[in-house]
Motif scaffolding. Structure first.
Motif, PDB file in Angstrom:
ATOM      1  N   LEU A 177       0.809  -1.217   0.000  1.00  0.00           N
ATOM      2  CA  LEU A 177       0.000   0.000   0.000  1.00  0.00           C
ATOM      3  C   LEU A 177       0.846   1.272   0.000  1.00  0.00           C
ATOM      4  O   LEU A 177       0.400   2.310  -0.483  1.00  0.00           O
ATOM      5  CB  LEU A 177      -0.931   0.005   1.221  1.00  0.00           C
ATOM      6  N   ILE A 178       2.067   1.200   0.536  1.00  0.00           N
ATOM      7  CA  ILE A 178       2.942   2.373   0.562  1.00  0.00           C
ATOM      8  C   ILE A 178       3.199   2.898  -0.846  1.00  0.00           C
ATOM      9  O   ILE A 178       3.393   4.094  -1.058  1.00  0.00           O
ATOM     10  CB  ILE A 178       4.289   2.021   1.231  1.00  0.00           C
ATOM     11  N   ASN A 179       3.160   1.985  -1.821  1.00  0.00           N
ATOM     12  CA  ASN A 179       3.479   2.371  -3.205  1.00  0.00           C
ATOM     13  C   ASN A 179       2.363   3.156  -3.876  1.00  0.00           C
ATOM     14  O   ASN A 179       2.519   3.595  -5.023  1.00  0.00           O
ATOM     15  CB  ASN A 179       3.802   1.119  -4.018  1.00  0.00           C
ATOM     16  N   ILE A 180       1.225   3.306  -3.195  1.00  0.00           N
ATOM     17  CA  ILE A 180       0.149   4.149  -3.720  1.00  0.00           C
ATOM     18  C   ILE A 180       0.299   5.532  -3.109  1.00  0.00           C
ATOM     19  O   ILE A 180       0.201   5.706  -1.894  1.00  0.00           O
ATOM     20  CB  ILE A 180      -1.244   3.572  -3.373  1.00  0.00           C
ATOM     21  N   ILE A 181       0.567   6.517  -3.930  1.00  0.00           N
ATOM     22  CA  ILE A 181       0.838   7.868  -3.436  1.00  0.00           C
ATOM     23  C   ILE A 181      -0.430   8.542  -2.935  1.00  0.00           C
ATOM     24  O   ILE A 181      -0.438   9.197  -1.889  1.00  0.00           O
ATOM     25  CB  ILE A 181       1.492   8.719  -4.544  1.00  0.00           C
ATOM     26  N   ASN A 182      -1.525   8.390  -3.674  1.00  0.00           N
ATOM     27  CA  ASN A 182      -2.783   9.051  -3.341  1.00  0.00           C
ATOM     28  C   ASN A 182      -3.426   8.400  -2.119  1.00  0.00           C
ATOM     29  O   ASN A 182      -3.689   7.191  -2.102  1.00  0.00           O
ATOM     30  CB  ASN A 182      -3.733   8.996  -4.551  1.00  0.00           C
ATOM     31  N   THR A 183      -3.680   9.209  -1.079  1.00  0.00           N
ATOM     32  CA  THR A 183      -4.232   8.678   0.172  1.00  0.00           C
ATOM     33  C   THR A 183      -5.621   8.078  -0.025  1.00  0.00           C
ATOM     34  O   THR A 183      -5.938   7.028   0.550  1.00  0.00           O
ATOM     35  CB  THR A 183      -4.310   9.795   1.234  1.00  0.00           C
ATOM     36  N   GLU A 184      -6.449   8.731  -0.822  1.00  0.00           N
ATOM     37  CA  GLU A 184      -7.800   8.218  -1.058  1.00  0.00           C
ATOM     38  C   GLU A 184      -7.743   6.849  -1.722  1.00  0.00           C
ATOM     39  O   GLU A 184      -8.517   5.947  -1.375  1.00  0.00           O
ATOM     40  CB  GLU A 184      -8.597   9.199  -1.917  1.00  0.00           C
ATOM     41  N   GLN A 185      -6.824   6.688  -2.673  1.00  0.00           N
ATOM     42  CA  GLN A 185      -6.675   5.384  -3.326  1.00  0.00           C
ATOM     43  C   GLN A 185      -6.157   4.342  -2.349  1.00  0.00           C
ATOM     44  O   GLN A 185      -6.565   3.177  -2.400  1.00  0.00           O
ATOM     45  CB  GLN A 185      -5.731   5.500  -4.523  1.00  0.00           C
ATOM     46  N   GLN A 186      -5.258   4.760  -1.455  1.00  0.00           N
ATOM     47  CA  GLN A 186      -4.773   3.847  -0.412  1.00  0.00           C
ATOM     48  C   GLN A 186      -5.945   3.275   0.378  1.00  0.00           C
ATOM     49  O   GLN A 186      -6.040   2.066   0.595  1.00  0.00           O
ATOM     50  CB  GLN A 186      -3.847   4.592   0.549  1.00  0.00           C
ATOM     51  N   LEU A 187      -6.829   4.175   0.821  1.00  0.00           N
ATOM     52  CA  LEU A 187      -7.973   3.753   1.633  1.00  0.00           C
ATOM     53  C   LEU A 187      -8.944   2.890   0.838  1.00  0.00           C
ATOM     54  O   LEU A 187      -9.542   1.943   1.378  1.00  0.00           O
ATOM     55  CB  LEU A 187      -8.688   4.984   2.202  1.00  0.00           C
ATOM     56  N   GLU A 188      -9.117   3.198  -0.444  1.00  0.00           N
ATOM     57  CA  GLU A 188      -9.997   2.387  -1.299  1.00  0.00           C
ATOM     58  C   GLU A 188      -9.467   0.958  -1.414  1.00  0.00           C
ATOM     59  O   GLU A 188     -10.228  -0.004  -1.303  1.00  0.00           O
ATOM     60  CB  GLU A 188     -10.104   3.019  -2.690  1.00  0.00           C
ATOM     61  N   VAL A 189      -8.157   0.841  -1.623  1.00  0.00           N
ATOM     62  CA  VAL A 189      -7.554  -0.494  -1.721  1.00  0.00           C
ATOM     63  C   VAL A 189      -7.616  -1.201  -0.365  1.00  0.00           C
ATOM     64  O   VAL A 189      -7.863  -2.412  -0.295  1.00  0.00           O
ATOM     65  CB  VAL A 189      -6.091  -0.393  -2.213  1.00  0.00           C
TER      66      VAL A 189
ATOM     67  N   LEU B  87      -2.806  -5.654  -7.565  1.00  0.00           N
ATOM     68  CA  LEU B  87      -3.780  -4.572  -7.657  1.00  0.00           C
ATOM     69  C   LEU B  87      -3.069  -3.218  -7.633  1.00  0.00           C
ATOM     70  O   LEU B  87      -3.382  -2.328  -8.436  1.00  0.00           O
ATOM     71  CB  LEU B  87      -4.776  -4.672  -6.501  1.00  0.00           C
ATOM     72  N   VAL B  88      -2.120  -3.068  -6.725  1.00  0.00           N
ATOM     73  CA  VAL B  88      -1.366  -1.807  -6.623  1.00  0.00           C
ATOM     74  C   VAL B  88      -0.583  -1.555  -7.905  1.00  0.00           C
ATOM     75  O   VAL B  88      -0.534  -0.426  -8.404  1.00  0.00           O
ATOM     76  CB  VAL B  88      -0.422  -1.841  -5.404  1.00  0.00           C
ATOM     77  N   LYS B  89       0.010  -2.598  -8.450  1.00  0.00           N
ATOM     78  CA  LYS B  89       0.775  -2.465  -9.687  1.00  0.00           C
ATOM     79  C   LYS B  89      -0.113  -1.991 -10.829  1.00  0.00           C
ATOM     80  O   LYS B  89       0.264  -1.103 -11.608  1.00  0.00           O
ATOM     81  CB  LYS B  89       1.431  -3.796 -10.047  1.00  0.00           C
ATOM     82  N   SER B  90      -1.310  -2.566 -10.930  1.00  0.00           N
ATOM     83  CA  SER B  90      -2.227  -2.174 -12.003  1.00  0.00           C
ATOM     84  C   SER B  90      -2.689  -0.733 -11.842  1.00  0.00           C
ATOM     85  O   SER B  90      -2.842  -0.001 -12.823  1.00  0.00           O
ATOM     86  CB  SER B  90      -3.441  -3.111 -12.035  1.00  0.00           C
ATOM     87  N   ILE B  91      -2.882  -0.297 -10.592  1.00  0.00           N
ATOM     88  CA  ILE B  91      -3.283   1.093 -10.331  1.00  0.00           C
ATOM     89  C   ILE B  91      -2.173   2.049 -10.756  1.00  0.00           C
ATOM     90  O   ILE B  91      -2.424   3.053 -11.422  1.00  0.00           O
ATOM     91  CB  ILE B  91      -3.614   1.290  -8.834  1.00  0.00           C
ATOM     92  N   ASN B  92      -0.945   1.721 -10.374  1.00  0.00           N
ATOM     93  CA  ASN B  92       0.180   2.584 -10.719  1.00  0.00           C
ATOM     94  C   ASN B  92       0.449   2.614 -12.223  1.00  0.00           C
ATOM     95  O   ASN B  92       0.786   3.660 -12.777  1.00  0.00           O
ATOM     96  CB  ASN B  92       1.436   2.136  -9.972  1.00  0.00           C
ATOM     97  N   GLU B  93       0.296   1.472 -12.883  1.00  0.00           N
ATOM     98  CA  GLU B  93       0.486   1.441 -14.335  1.00  0.00           C
ATOM     99  C   GLU B  93      -0.596   2.242 -15.040  1.00  0.00           C
ATOM    100  O   GLU B  93      -0.334   2.928 -16.031  1.00  0.00           O
ATOM    101  CB  GLU B  93       0.489  -0.001 -14.834  1.00  0.00           C
ATOM    102  N   GLY B  94      -1.806   2.191 -14.508  1.00  0.00           N
ATOM    103  CA  GLY B  94      -2.902   2.967 -15.085  1.00  0.00           C
ATOM    104  C   GLY B  94      -2.683   4.448 -14.940  1.00  0.00           C
ATOM    105  O   GLY B  94      -3.010   5.238 -15.827  1.00  0.00           O
ATOM    106  N   ARG B  95      -2.053   4.851 -13.803  1.00  0.00           N
ATOM    107  CA  ARG B  95      -1.779   6.265 -13.569  1.00  0.00           C
ATOM    108  C   ARG B  95      -0.701   6.782 -14.510  1.00  0.00           C
ATOM    109  O   ARG B  95      -0.686   7.949 -14.876  1.00  0.00           O
ATOM    110  CB  ARG B  95      -1.332   6.457 -12.114  1.00  0.00           C
ATOM    111  N   LYS B  96       0.197   5.876 -14.910  1.00  0.00           N
ATOM    112  CA  LYS B  96       1.314   6.290 -15.752  1.00  0.00           C
ATOM    113  C   LYS B  96       0.968   6.274 -17.241  1.00  0.00           C
ATOM    114  O   LYS B  96       1.744   6.742 -18.052  1.00  0.00           O
ATOM    115  CB  LYS B  96       2.512   5.370 -15.500  1.00  0.00           C
ATOM    116  N   LYS B  97      -0.178   5.700 -17.608  1.00  0.00           N
ATOM    117  CA  LYS B  97      -0.539   5.634 -19.018  1.00  0.00           C
ATOM    118  C   LYS B  97      -0.743   7.034 -19.585  1.00  0.00           C
ATOM    119  O   LYS B  97      -1.358   7.893 -18.943  1.00  0.00           O
ATOM    120  CB  LYS B  97      -1.830   4.823 -19.206  1.00  0.00           C
ATOM    121  N   PRO B  98      -0.240   7.308 -20.797  1.00  0.00           N
ATOM    122  CA  PRO B  98      -0.435   8.635 -21.393  1.00  0.00           C
ATOM    123  C   PRO B  98      -1.902   8.888 -21.700  1.00  0.00           C
ATOM    124  O   PRO B  98      -2.656   7.966 -22.004  1.00  0.00           O
ATOM    125  CB  PRO B  98       0.390   8.569 -22.690  1.00  0.00           C
TER     126      PRO B  98
END
Length: 300
Positions: free
Chosen positions: A200-212, A229-240
Motif C-alpha cells: 500500500l505504501i506504493n500508492i501515493i494518493n491517500t484516497e486510493q490507499q484507503l480504497e484499496v 492490484l497496486v501495480k495495475s493502479i500505478n500502471e494505469g496512472r502512468k498511461k499517457p
C-alpha cells in the motif's frame, strides 16, 4: 555498631539490602551495587511502576488470561527486568505482560532482574529489549525504531547494530509510518499484515490507499493479490492521456502545413477543442530555415 548492622542487613539477603535505608543504591558506583545489579530479587508488585517508555500500547486480554493461568500453575518462570528509581521504588524495563498477568493472579511479589539506568538508557533498554523479545505488531516496531532514532539520536546504521537487523529491514518498517493512520490502525488490530502495508505504501494518493485497504478487507485479498492490484493502479496512472482524433479536414490541413515547412508537425488537441501546434527543428540552420519561411509568409 555500623559494621554489625551491615552484616545483619547482608545476612537478610538481597531483598533486605534493598529495603535498608542505609543502603539506598542509586548508581553502579554506590556501595553494595554489585551485589544487587543483575541479580534476581523477589520484589513486591506494588513497588513497581509501569515503564512510560513501553512501546507496546495494547495488550490482548485473552493472551493475558492464558499467561495468568500458566503463572497460576507454574509461577513466573522468566524474571522481569526493572530499574531502581528510589528507595523501594522500581520501574519496568521489560516484562509488562508477566507483570500484568501476575497482578491478575493476585501475586504479591515477582522475580526481577535489577538494573540502574537514567531515563535515556531506560528508554533504549525498553525499546531494544521489547523489539527483540516481544511479539509487537509492525506499527509498534516501526514506532520503536523511530523513537530510538529521534530520542536516542541514532542513525539507521547504529540502530541496525543495536537491534541486530539489516538496515533495509529497519527502513521497510519505518516506511509503514507514512501510511494513512486508518491503515496503520488496521495493521495494529491485525486486519493487515506487514506485506499488505508495504504494498500500500506504493500508492501515493491517500484516497486510493484507503480504497484499496477497504477492498483488501472486503475481498480478503492476499499480499500477492494486493501487490498485483497496486501495480495495475500505478500502471494505469502512468498511461499517457489519449488524444482526441482529428477530423478529416484537420488531418488534411496538418499534412499541408508539414509539407510547407518540410518538417513533421505535431499537434496537441484537448477534448474542449483547443490545443497547440508543435513545429520542431533539428539544428540552428533548420531553425533559421523555418524562421525564414514564417517571415516570408508574413510579408507575402
Amino acid at each position: 555498631m555500623a559494621k554489625t548492622t551491615r552484616k545483619k542487613a547482608l545476612g537478610r539477603g538481597l531483598s533486605a539490602l534493598l529495603n535498608d535505608p542505609e543502603n539506598d543504591i542509586q548508581s553502579v558506583d554506590d556501595k553494595n551495587a554489585d551485589k544487587v545489579v543483575g541479580n534476581i530479587v523477589e520484589l513486591e508488585l506494588d513497588s513497581i511502576e509501569v515503564n512510560p517508555f513501553q512501546p507496546r500500547t495494547s495488550f490482548n486480554e485473552d493472551a493475558l488470561d492464558e499467561l495468568a493461568s500458566s503463572i497460576r500453575e507454574l509461577g513466573v518462570i522468566q524474571p522481569i527486568t526493572v530499574r531502581k528509581v528510589g528507595q523501594q521504588a522500581y520501574q519496568l524495563v521489560s516484562g509488562e505482560r508477566r507483570f500484568r498477568a501476575s497482578k491478575l493472579v493476585g501475586l504479591e511479589t515477582i522475580p526481577a532482574y535489577i538494573r540502574i539506568a537514567n531515563d535515556q538508557e531506560s528508554l533504549e533498554m525498553a525499546l531494544v529489549e521489547n523489539i527483540q523479545r516481544q511479539d509487537l505488531d509492525p506499527i509498534e516496531i516501526a514506532l520503536s525504531y523511530q523513537r530510538l532514532i529521534d530520542e536516542i539520536d541514532l542513525t539507521q546504521e547504529q540502530l541496525s547494530d543495536r537491534v541486530g537487523k539489516n538496515r533495509s529491514t529497519i527502513a521497510n518498517y519505518l516506511r509503514l509510518l507514512k501510511l494513512d493512520p486508518i491503515i496503520q490502525t488496521g495493521m495494529r488490530d491485525g486486519f493487515l499484515s506487514m506485506g499488505h502495508g508495504r504494498a500500500l505504501i506504493n500508492i501515493i494518493n491517500t484516497e486510493q490507499q484507503l480504497e484499496v485497504y477497504e477492498k483488501i478487507l472486503k475481498e480478503k485479498l492476499s499480499v500477492r493479490e494486493t501487490e498485483k492490484l497496486v501495480k495495475s493502479i500505478n500502471e494505469g496512472r502512468k498511461k499517457p492521456i489519449s488524444q482526441p482524433k482529428l477530423d478529416q479536414d484537420k488531418q488534411q490541413q496538418l499534412k499541408a502545413i508539414s509539407q510547407h515547412f518540410g518538417a513533421k508537425i505535431d499537434i496537441k488537441v484537448t477534448k474542449k477543442g483547443n490545443g497547440k501546434i508543435i513545429l520542431p527543428f533539428s539544428s540552428d540552420e533548420d531553425f533559421n530555415r523555418i524562421a525564414k519561411i514564417l517571415q516570408d509568409s508574413k510579408n507575402a
